[in-house]
Enzyme design. Sequence first.
Site, short mmCIF file in Angstrom:
data_model
loop_
_atom_site.label_atom_id
_atom_site.label_comp_id
_atom_site.label_asym_id
_atom_site.label_seq_id
_atom_site.Cartn_x
_atom_site.Cartn_y
_atom_site.Cartn_z
N HIS A 76 0.73 -1.15 0.04
CA HIS A 76 -0.06 -0.01 -0.06
C HIS A 76 0.88 1.26 0.10
O HIS A 76 2.14 1.01 0.04
CB HIS A 76 -0.89 -0.13 1.26
CG HIS A 76 -0.47 -0.08 2.54
ND1 HIS A 76 0.58 -0.84 2.96
CD2 HIS A 76 -0.63 0.81 3.72
CE1 HIS A 76 0.69 -0.60 4.15
NE2 HIS A 76 0.17 0.62 4.50
N HIS A 78 1.35 3.87 2.03
CA HIS A 78 1.60 4.60 3.47
C HIS A 78 3.03 4.90 3.34
O HIS A 78 3.75 4.34 2.79
CB HIS A 78 1.25 3.98 4.70
CG HIS A 78 -0.31 4.12 4.89
ND1 HIS A 78 -0.67 3.13 5.66
CD2 HIS A 78 -1.17 4.93 4.39
CE1 HIS A 78 -2.19 3.48 5.79
NE2 HIS A 78 -2.63 4.59 5.20
N ASP A 80 5.48 4.56 5.21
CA ASP A 80 6.43 3.91 5.70
C ASP A 80 6.71 2.45 4.80
O ASP A 80 7.46 1.60 5.11
CB ASP A 80 6.45 3.36 7.00
CG ASP A 80 5.00 2.85 7.47
OD1 ASP A 80 4.18 3.10 6.61
OD2 ASP A 80 5.04 2.07 8.13
N HIS A 81 6.10 2.28 3.59
CA HIS A 81 6.00 1.22 2.80
C HIS A 81 6.41 1.29 1.48
O HIS A 81 7.22 0.67 1.08
CB HIS A 81 4.66 0.56 2.89
CG HIS A 81 4.33 -0.11 4.33
ND1 HIS A 81 4.38 -1.31 4.45
CD2 HIS A 81 3.82 0.48 5.31
CE1 HIS A 81 4.26 -1.75 5.80
NE2 HIS A 81 3.98 -0.71 6.26
ZN ZN Z 1 -0.07 1.46 6.54
#
Ligand code: ZN
Length: 281
Positions: A76, A78, A80-81
Amino acid sequence: MAQREEIVPGKVVQLNEIVRRITAPNPGMMTGPGTNSYIIGTDRLALIDPGPESALHLSAMLEAAGKRLKWILCTHTHPDHSPGARALKAETGAQVLGFGAIPDDGRQDAAFAPDRALRDGDTLDCGAFRLRAVHTPGHASNHLCYLLEQQKLLFTGDHVMQGSTVVISPPDGDMAVYLDSLERLLALDLAALAPGHGHIIEKPHDEVRRLMAHRMKREQKVLDAFQHGNPATLDALLPLVYDDVSQRVHPVARRSLHAHLIKLARDGRAVENSGSWKLKA
Ligand SMILES: [Zn+2]
């Protein structure tokens, strides 16, 4: 599987014959020990979740995967990804894959631009192994888990974390949808879960059932909290519903509380009126 050793950012951990884990140096309240990047394969490699923009993590991933890296998959968008995908792609020429649509809620890596947009059920044939995308909205509407088919290992991103409960932040986060997406996992034949944060989870269906029960228990606490005042504001409900967790996490828990209330409203059990929530008789 090697797993209970403490997770150390930058250290490559061999989880089985073809899966390695490197954790990004972004530990925190929301990220546990940091974001896990998983490298799959021995010849042509795929990497799931390159993590945040980080020069340290980029060099760790390059050292572990290098030019053999062919595919970068994101669960996804976000921050941090997925943001690490850009520099990693620039260095390796690997193809970037993920769900196409980026939610407009101000919490996303808005620059994410996959070379190939994946939908539920799409597969990626990597020669020696195959990955299948499983759409699992709830934490994020564009969330995909990836199933490593021959090992029945599911990379869960933030759909399921180890060691903490996933935050559901409205409007993109949706509690009812999240519960449906958890239930979906029960229909899959799974040997283990490889989460975006924390250790490998064995007995995946037991864990998924535990998580579903945990959410329903929390929903019951929301219902019970109205005994102290009905209608009530989010801020009045928060310490009652989350009396079992540290106040430090209350600002984040407040978002999941909001998600529970939206679900109750949709179920016809609560109604919102200018910031005040009323439980129906
Ligand atoms: Zn997330």
